[in-house]
Design an enzyme around this catalytic site. Structure first.
Site, PDB file in Angstrom:
ATOM      1  N   ASP A 364       0.876  -1.365  -0.224  1.00  0.00           N
ATOM      2  CA  ASP A 364       0.115   0.024  -0.341  1.00  0.00           C
ATOM      3  C   ASP A 364       0.635   0.900   0.142  1.00  0.00           C
ATOM      4  OD1 ASP A 364      -2.899   1.282   0.248  1.00  0.00           O
ATOM      5  OD2 ASP A 364      -2.285   1.901   2.311  1.00  0.00           O
ATOM      6  N   GLU A 393       1.447   0.655  -4.609  1.00  0.00           N
ATOM      7  CA  GLU A 393       0.755   1.748  -5.421  1.00  0.00           C
ATOM      8  C   GLU A 393       2.459   2.667  -5.078  1.00  0.00           C
ATOM      9  OE1 GLU A 393      -2.808   2.119  -4.181  1.00  0.00           O
ATOM     10  OE2 GLU A 393      -1.909   2.302  -2.606  1.00  0.00           O
TER      11      GLU A 393
END
Ligand code: CA
Length: 679
Positions: A364, A393
């Site tokens: 994340d 990400e």
């Protein structure tokens, strides 16, 4: 997760401004050989512990606890009978060891005893907390538990293996929230909202169709990517009877499974055993398990275990005022660039890979981490499982004290080996920006997104036929291998694919929306790179237009299994598409050079038409030539085919086995994908 939920109060910097080495900075080689400073680190003088025994080391004869806290003046270990309540057994003063470590050695068998630690810093006793290295906890993760991990293994666990992959591009990811899969009344699954819900077979919806695990196996995906399944804060585990939902991007105990997904959160061993049963059941169906990991911030800031034991160290601060960085938009960001934080992350991922046999990690807000940490993660995890998938990400949710040249950003994917990044270029190129409900993409009528889609088709790499100036976000290639990009059109964040299409094209009929839906993921599943699907998309999943559903009720988030019946044709289309990708290595080339050599776009003077060929048995494909045609416009198009007979396997929105033979010119339907081959 790109934006959060918990707007925690930033702390007043003065109280924790450390005294050590205030101006310490290290230099690294930045872009163009320029020296760039790493993030400010006022704790650079803290000793580093290199042992691998932080936390609990249990044996039937003794239990050893080790906790790292250089600033502590004293450290207490407390033993309890249970994970909560007033049941203290005794309190032990820990011994100071070298390198900032505190230890306590207990003689005898302390299995199933719960424990906490408490540090005295600057003359003040901090809060009693769980050990950050705890591998088992009681309810709500307040106390660690001493367990014998070797005894918490389901039958046959010794034969369980991760899913082997020849290349990362062979994976087809399916992003799933554990509760969403089973909680609906029509899931036919008994263990609703639990790890065990993913182990049930033979489950059926109201129309007798397969659900849950059997459905995923039928669909053909290769890996489930689980939204946070480690212990997080936001769901009260002591109230299993109260329906509660959260995505789980608020980490509490990184090395412990989330209690609310277990059948008994009060007993530390249960969640460990049930997590393993889940992994085992998926592996038995040939499906790998990728964990969404959130090492970039903690759910609590000054009350976190980290800050109670070593105030400030685990988080980045701004040099100008000592305030905590907040690139997570959740009140803090961890400092992966500091030695003991990087060590914590490395030991945590390798623990999950080794103990739980997981098949990979999705990071994340990965750009909160430094590239060096990510490179070390890949090396450490692949040493355990060479097939492990590592992706994340490549962005942050705010500015960070970590200088940009150090961040694990999408544009730095070239500098990281074996780390894949999500392509927001293809995501928004296909269906429009996630930040603007009304914006459209190639599949929903836009006339200026075809270059972004083509960039996605070549896995965001170097290709002579891409005009990078016309790509929506990235004006240069950012991968050196197709294994370094994850292609997708929708995920848990923002609207579902169907909701986005509906919001951006309120004029479209249901039939037209379905055509766009099919075209969107046909692009994803035929593109080079690693494809990623949001669970339920194949059944036209809707969240009724909601964007950020992180804490919304089940009625918004759950998979309604009757969708499978209502959208039978669409679901079968997705299944055929996945079968096609799996049967044809041409769609999964492992090297950029192979893509440059074998993937050729046909030049077309139409911004709503993309035509390309995969040539010469690309990647040893059984088909000699494959032709792919995407028509994003609402009118039928006539396409001239290269000489010879072609077999249309996908034409007019339908798959057909060996394909109808066509030659000369071909009419392609409005908003459609067409796939032909020739031998
Ligand atoms: Ca929890």
């Amino acid at each position: 997760m790109y934006k959060n939920m918990l707007l925690l109060i930033l702390f007043c910097g003065a109280a924790l401004t450390p005294e050590l080495n205030l101006f310490s900075q290290e230099l690294i080689s930045g872009e163009n050989g320029k020296k760039t400073s790493l993030a400010w680190n006022p704790y650079a003088d803290y000793p580093v512990y290199s042992g691998n025994d932080l936390g609990i080391t249990w044996s039937p004869q003794s239990t050893l606890l080790k906790v790292w806290s250089p600033p502590a003046q004293e450290m207490k270990l407390r033993l309890y009978r249970s994970g909560s309540g007033d049941n203290l057994i005794r309190e032990i003063a820990c011994t100071r060891e070298p390198d900032g470590v505190w230890s306590a050695l207990l003689m005898g068998d302390f299995r199933n005893t719960y424990y906490t630690v408490q540090a005295k810093i600057d003359g003040r006793w901090m809060e009693e907390c769980a050990d950050p290295y705890a591998r088992a906890t009681g309810v709500n993760g307040k106390r660690g538990e001493i367990v014998d991990l070797a005894s918490i293994r389901p039958p046959g666990w010794e034969n369980d293996r991760p899913v082997p992959l020849k290349n990362p591009t062979d994976a087809i990811l399916y992003e799933l929230h554990i509760r969403d899969l089973s909680v609906a009344p029509n899931s036919g699954i008994r263990n609703k909202g639990k790890f065990l819900g993913l182990t049930e077979t033979g489950t059926r919806n109201s129309h007798g169709q397969s659900t849950g695990l059997d459905h995923m196996a039928w669909l053909g995906i290769t890996h489930v990517h689980l939204l946070p399944a480690f212990d997080y804060c936001s769901v009260d585990e002591s109230k299993p009877e109260v329906p509660q939902f959260n995505w789980g991007y608020d980490p509490l105990n990184y090395n412990v499974p989330e209690g609310s997904y277990s059948t008994d959160a009060t007993e530390g061993a249960t969640r460990i055993s049930e997590f393993k049963q889940m992994v085992q059941a998926l592996h038995q169906k040939g499906i790998g398990v990728v964990m969404d990991v959130v090492y970039n911030h903690t759910g609590l800031t000054h009350n976190s275990n980290f800050d109670q034991l070593v105030p400030g160290y685990y988080y980045r601060q701004w040099e100008k005022d000592g305030k905590y960085g907040n690139a997570s938009a959740c009140g803090n960001e961890t400092a992966s660039d500091r030695a003991m934080v990087r060590k914590f992350i490395l030991e945590s991922v390798t623990y999950w890979a080794r103990e739980y046999h997981v098949d990979g990690f999705r990071f994340d807000l990965m750009a909160i981490h430094d590239m060096e940490t990510m490179n070390q993660v890949v090396a450490a995890v692949r040493a355990i499982n060479p097939s492990a998938l590592i992706y994340g990400e490549g962005w942050t949710a705010g500015d960070s004290p970590l200088p940009e040249p150090c961040r694990a950003l999408k544009k730095h994917a070239l500098k990281m080996d074996g780390v894949a990044v999500f392509s927001d270029d293809i995501r928004d190129g296909i269906k429009g920006s996630v930040f603007d409900e009304k914006s459209t993409g190639f599949a929903s009528g836009s006339k200026d997104q075809s270059e972004s889609v083509k960039f996605g088709i070549v896995a965001a790499g170097e290709h002579s036929q891409i005009d990078y100036a016309k790509v929506n976000y990235s004006k240069a290639p950012y991968t050196k291998s197709p294994a370094e990009v994850v292609n997708y059109v929708s995920c848990h964040d923002n609207q579902t694919l169907y909701d986005k299409l509906k919001s951006s094209r309120p004029d479209a009929t249901e039939e037209e929306l379905i055509r766009m839906h099919k075209l969107a993921n046909t692009i994803v599943l035929t593109s080079q790179g690693i494809p990623f699907l949001h669970a339920g998309v194949e059944m036209k999943r809707t969240k009724h237009g909601v964007h950020n559903s992180y804490n919304k009720p089940d009625s918004v988030n759950q998979i309604d299994w009757d969708w499978k019946y209502e959208n039978k044709e669409l679901t079968e289309y997705y299944q055929s598409l996945i079968s096609l990708r799996k049967a044809h290595p041409a769609f999964r080339m492992p090297a950029a050079e192979m893509i440059r050599k074998n993937l050729v776009f046909q030049s077309v003077d139409d911004p709503q038409l993309i035509i390309y060929r995969l040539k010469d048995h690309a990647n040893q494909d059984p088909w000699k030539e494959i032709m792919v045609i995407f028509n994003g416009s609402e009118s039928e198009k006539e396409v001239s085919l290269p000489a010879g007979n072609w077999n249309a396997v996908l034409h007019h929105y339908h798959f057909s086995g060996e394909g109808k033979t066509v030659s000369g010119t071909l009419q392609v339907a409005p908003v459609s994908a067409t796939i032909l081959y020739q031998n």
